[in-house]
Design a protein around this motif. Sequence first.
Motif, PDB file in Angstrom:
ATOM      1  N   ASN A 144       1.277  -2.422   7.430  1.00 26.59           N
ATOM      2  CA  ASN A 144       0.598  -1.518   6.500  1.00 26.59           C
ATOM      3  C   ASN A 144      -0.261  -0.487   7.232  1.00 26.59           C
ATOM      4  O   ASN A 144      -0.527   0.588   6.689  1.00 26.59           O
ATOM      5  N   LEU A 145      -0.721  -0.837   8.424  1.00 28.75           N
ATOM      6  CA  LEU A 145      -1.561   0.086   9.187  1.00 28.75           C
ATOM      7  C   LEU A 145      -0.723   1.238   9.730  1.00 28.75           C
ATOM      8  O   LEU A 145      -1.110   2.400   9.637  1.00 28.75           O
ATOM      9  N   HIS A 146       0.414   0.918  10.277  1.00 33.16           N
ATOM     10  CA  HIS A 146       1.327   1.909  10.851  1.00 33.16           C
ATOM     11  C   HIS A 146       2.731   1.466  10.467  1.00 33.16           C
ATOM     12  O   HIS A 146       3.114   0.319  10.691  1.00 33.16           O
ATOM     13  N   ILE A 147       3.516   2.356   9.901  1.00 33.48           N
ATOM     14  CA  ILE A 147       4.802   1.956   9.335  1.00 33.48           C
ATOM     15  C   ILE A 147       5.754   1.379  10.374  1.00 33.48           C
ATOM     16  O   ILE A 147       6.678   0.635  10.017  1.00 33.48           O
ATOM     17  N   TYR A 148       5.545   1.681  11.660  1.00 34.12           N
ATOM     18  CA  TYR A 148       6.432   1.146  12.692  1.00 34.12           C
ATOM     19  C   TYR A 148       5.944  -0.170  13.292  1.00 34.12           C
ATOM     20  O   TYR A 148       6.677  -0.828  14.024  1.00 34.12           O
ATOM     21  N   THR A 304       4.868  -8.234   7.741  1.00 29.34           N
ATOM     22  CA  THR A 304       5.315  -7.319   6.678  1.00 29.34           C
ATOM     23  C   THR A 304       5.341  -7.919   5.282  1.00 29.34           C
ATOM     24  O   THR A 304       5.340  -7.186   4.287  1.00 29.34           O
ATOM     25  N   GLY A 305       5.445  -9.257   5.178  1.00 31.57           N
ATOM     26  CA  GLY A 305       5.631  -9.891   3.874  1.00 31.57           C
ATOM     27  C   GLY A 305       7.096 -10.067   3.512  1.00 31.57           C
ATOM     28  O   GLY A 305       7.415 -10.646   2.469  1.00 31.57           O
ATOM     29  N   TYR A 306       7.997  -9.589   4.385  1.00 33.39           N
ATOM     30  CA  TYR A 306       9.444  -9.707   4.162  1.00 33.39           C
ATOM     31  C   TYR A 306      10.046 -10.572   5.270  1.00 33.39           C
ATOM     32  O   TYR A 306      10.156 -10.118   6.411  1.00 33.39           O
ATOM     33  N   PRO A 307      10.446 -11.812   4.963  1.00 37.23           N
ATOM     34  CA  PRO A 307      10.972 -12.711   6.002  1.00 37.23           C
ATOM     35  C   PRO A 307      12.174 -12.148   6.744  1.00 37.23           C
ATOM     36  O   PRO A 307      12.362 -12.427   7.932  1.00 37.23           O
ATOM     37  N   PHE A 308      12.999 -11.343   6.052  1.00 39.89           N
ATOM     38  CA  PHE A 308      14.217 -10.812   6.671  1.00 39.89           C
ATOM     39  C   PHE A 308      14.080  -9.313   6.965  1.00 39.89           C
ATOM     40  O   PHE A 308      15.064  -8.586   6.956  1.00 39.89           O
ATOM     41  N   TYR A 309      12.846  -8.873   7.183  1.00 42.19           N
ATOM     42  CA  TYR A 309      12.584  -7.478   7.506  1.00 42.19           C
ATOM     43  C   TYR A 309      13.546  -6.988   8.603  1.00 42.19           C
ATOM     44  O   TYR A 309      13.793  -7.710   9.569  1.00 42.19           O
ATOM     45  N   PRO A 310      14.111  -5.768   8.461  1.00 42.95           N
ATOM     46  CA  PRO A 310      13.798  -4.724   7.473  1.00 42.95           C
ATOM     47  C   PRO A 310      14.548  -4.863   6.142  1.00 42.95           C
ATOM     48  O   PRO A 310      14.426  -3.983   5.294  1.00 42.95           O
ATOM     49  N   LEU A 311      15.328  -5.925   5.983  1.00 41.29           N
ATOM     50  CA  LEU A 311      16.005  -6.141   4.709  1.00 41.29           C
ATOM     51  C   LEU A 311      14.988  -6.563   3.654  1.00 41.29           C
ATOM     52  O   LEU A 311      14.012  -7.252   3.954  1.00 41.29           O
ATOM     53  N   ILE A 322       4.126  -5.235   2.438  1.00 42.31           N
ATOM     54  CA  ILE A 322       4.289  -3.779   2.441  1.00 42.31           C
ATOM     55  C   ILE A 322       4.896  -3.336   1.112  1.00 42.31           C
ATOM     56  O   ILE A 322       5.903  -3.895   0.673  1.00 42.31           O
ATOM     57  N   PRO A 323       4.318  -2.353   0.435  1.00 45.36           N
ATOM     58  CA  PRO A 323       4.880  -1.861  -0.829  1.00 45.36           C
ATOM     59  C   PRO A 323       6.327  -1.399  -0.647  1.00 45.36           C
ATOM     60  O   PRO A 323       6.701  -0.852   0.394  1.00 45.36           O
ATOM     61  N   GLU A 324       7.117  -1.603  -1.667  1.00 45.96           N
ATOM     62  CA  GLU A 324       8.537  -1.276  -1.606  1.00 45.96           C
ATOM     63  C   GLU A 324       8.761   0.196  -1.285  1.00 45.96           C
ATOM     64  O   GLU A 324       9.693   0.557  -0.559  1.00 45.96           O
ATOM     65  N   LYS A 325       7.915   1.074  -1.824  1.00 45.36           N
ATOM     66  CA  LYS A 325       8.070   2.509  -1.555  1.00 45.36           C
ATOM     67  C   LYS A 325       7.935   2.825  -0.073  1.00 45.36           C
ATOM     68  O   LYS A 325       8.703   3.626   0.491  1.00 45.36           O
ATOM     69  N   LEU A 326       6.958   2.199   0.578  1.00 40.28           N
ATOM     70  CA  LEU A 326       6.758   2.454   1.996  1.00 40.28           C
ATOM     71  C   LEU A 326       7.889   1.856   2.826  1.00 40.28           C
ATOM     72  O   LEU A 326       8.308   2.440   3.829  1.00 40.28           O
ATOM     73  N   LEU A 327       8.376   0.689   2.416  1.00 39.49           N
ATOM     74  CA  LEU A 327       9.488   0.074   3.129  1.00 39.49           C
ATOM     75  C   LEU A 327      10.731   0.953   3.050  1.00 39.49           C
ATOM     76  O   LEU A 327      11.436   1.154   4.046  1.00 39.49           O
ATOM     77  N   LYS A 328      10.995   1.489   1.865  1.00 40.77           N
ATOM     78  CA  LYS A 328      12.149   2.380   1.708  1.00 40.77           C
ATOM     79  C   LYS A 328      11.973   3.648   2.539  1.00 40.77           C
ATOM     80  O   LYS A 328      12.957   4.196   3.047  1.00 40.77           O
ATOM     81  N   PHE A 329      10.732   4.100   2.682  1.00 43.42           N
ATOM     82  CA  PHE A 329      10.459   5.272   3.512  1.00 43.42           C
ATOM     83  C   PHE A 329      10.837   4.995   4.969  1.00 43.42           C
ATOM     84  O   PHE A 329      11.482   5.825   5.620  1.00 43.42           O
ATOM     85  N   VAL A 330      10.454   3.825   5.469  1.00 39.81           N
ATOM     86  CA  VAL A 330      10.792   3.440   6.841  1.00 39.81           C
ATOM     87  C   VAL A 330      12.304   3.347   7.001  1.00 39.81           C
ATOM     88  O   VAL A 330      12.879   3.840   7.983  1.00 39.81           O
ATOM     89  N   LEU A 532       1.275   9.848   3.988  1.00 34.33           N
ATOM     90  CA  LEU A 532       1.665   8.747   3.104  1.00 34.33           C
ATOM     91  C   LEU A 532       0.735   8.655   1.893  1.00 34.33           C
ATOM     92  O   LEU A 532       1.158   8.255   0.807  1.00 34.33           O
ATOM     93  N   LYS A 533      -0.516   9.055   2.086  1.00 37.08           N
ATOM     94  CA  LYS A 533      -1.457   9.072   0.960  1.00 37.08           C
ATOM     95  C   LYS A 533      -1.046  10.125  -0.067  1.00 37.08           C
ATOM     96  O   LYS A 533      -1.050   9.870  -1.284  1.00 37.08           O
ATOM     97  N   LYS A 534      -0.677  11.291   0.431  1.00 37.42           N
ATOM     98  CA  LYS A 534      -0.312  12.385  -0.459  1.00 37.42           C
ATOM     99  C   LYS A 534       1.040  12.152  -1.124  1.00 37.42           C
ATOM    100  O   LYS A 534       1.200  12.405  -2.326  1.00 37.42           O
ATOM    101  N   LYS A 535       2.021  11.650  -0.366  1.00 38.69           N
ATOM    102  CA  LYS A 535       3.380  11.531  -0.878  1.00 38.69           C
ATOM    103  C   LYS A 535       3.599  10.261  -1.692  1.00 38.69           C
ATOM    104  O   LYS A 535       4.308  10.256  -2.697  1.00 38.69           O
ATOM    105  N   TYR A 536       2.966   9.136  -1.252  1.00 39.84           N
ATOM    106  CA  TYR A 536       3.242   7.857  -1.900  1.00 39.84           C
ATOM    107  C   TYR A 536       2.003   7.208  -2.512  1.00 39.84           C
ATOM    108  O   TYR A 536       2.091   6.120  -3.097  1.00 39.84           O
TER     109      TYR A 536
END
Length: 560
Positions: A144-148, A304-311, A322-330, A532-536
């Motif tokens: 959540n701090l940095h998308i990567y 991330t909260g997703y055991p099979f990240y990035p899936l 990580i919110p779904e919107k941000l995950l889809k962005f990555v 990310l604040k402005k867009k999402y």
Amino acid sequence: MILIALSWIILLLFFIPCGIAVKSLLKLKSSGNYIPIFLGLFIQCLGLSICSFFFKIGLEVFIANFLISVVITYWKSKEIKESVKEILFDLRALSTTSKCSLLSIFIFSLFKCSQFPFIVDNESYYLQTIKWINEYGLVKGLGNLHIYFGQTSPFHILQAGFNFNFLTERSNDINGLILNLSSLYFITEFEKRYKINGEIHWIGFILIFNILFFQFISSPSPDLLIFILSQILFYYFMDKEDSLENYKIATLLFLNLLFIKITIAPLILLLFYKMYKSKKRLYFFLTASAIIGAVLCLKNFIITGYPFYPLQILPINRDWTIPEKLLKFVIHITENSGYSKTSDLKNPTILHKLNSWIQLGGINRIFNFGIILLFAVGLVIKRYKNQTKYIFLYLVLALNFLILLFTSPQYRYFLPEFVFLFVVIFSTIFCCFKGSIKTALYSFLIAIVVPLAFTEIIGYPNLTKNRLHQDKESNSWTQILIPKKNSKYAEIAFEKVTEGNLDFNSPKENFFFYGTANGELPCVNKVQVDYLKKKYNFIPQLRTSDLADGFYSKNTAENE
């Protein structure tokens, strides 16, 4: 260079005992002298990953690891001495030309590792994820701090365990050791096979790719280990005796690959191909896979909260997920970066993507056209076309490439296929022209020395449009003793920025949208946060007042 060489010796004092212990416990009598070292690296990676769930990987863990290694060394002292003697015997038995090749690789790799890191990902998340592991271990919701930061690899945990952060900020050089070990393994296997049956085997020709591998050794990139271990896995599948011992080694090699990078998953079919011959193979595979899978899923869940990240399969609803919107962005960025260097494709069709991919310039075009040509030629090689194992391996590699082609065809993802097909085809052509062993060895030496010697005059702008990869390195005599720092932006200034309850460090110069260099924790580019604040409508926030408790993404729209 001298300090880097010393650090490699220290690493071997950890990897060799662990590898010998694994060899003994799994009864791998025919594993040779070098595979146990790679297995020791794997066990260290696994062990440190488990430790990172509970502890920061700093001085205390290093001391504990050292004491465990001392105990193992005492326990297996006889086997370790014998293994070292056999390695020295192998070195003495090599031809003079091969010794010159290995010496060249050793010197050039020390020089390369003493430079600033070349790979741009080092400045976006390699350094930072390693730093978090050093100072806090695995942190909840770090993505959540940095998308990567969600891409934190177990290889980064391994590097955190051996970067001597309690002494210096100039040591992230495990890849240099891996390149030297693999080169020794490839050339030794090549000469041994020739002495046994006069075969000019493809495994030696991997050395001609060292000019490419060298670009990865000055940074803690997980990719190099993928390139190297995949070739050893292919070698075991194609040319090693079909025994339970070799199946165990192949399984561990694959699991190490999978542990480091999920994109290699289709290679599991190689293990399935030989699994049916014994229930012991099935039991070993299931047991080892369960351990690796559990650690990998838990690592992904914490970050991330997703055991099979990035899936997005089976997400676990926690405040740090990580919110779904941000995950889809990555995912969108990762996918499109393989098709377009600007990642600006807007709802493209698959044909549009493939057309964009084939038209990429620079080094991308070389590899994109090259892999298509290699698959075309690799299908009709007379030397192997009647070999069932080769045909099956070819189909597995083709499947893996097609999956990448329709998801994210970055050339570094399909380099395992590229390297293997190239060396198989090249070695076949070499044999058709009745090339001798001396010619092959001299070719290896020339292919290693000449490109590396002229690296400084290569025009990088002709190979890449990425301005961060175009800068020329300035060298100094001080590198002989002391390597340069772990970031090429080591002198960049940072500023303190506040966003909600989070105070973070941001580079004053926006040298890279995702850039963080080696800033003090927590560090993220304010430009990324603002975007990310402005867009999402999401901003990173502390879960508690303690950094060790991690981060979550706050939806700013809910406050409006």
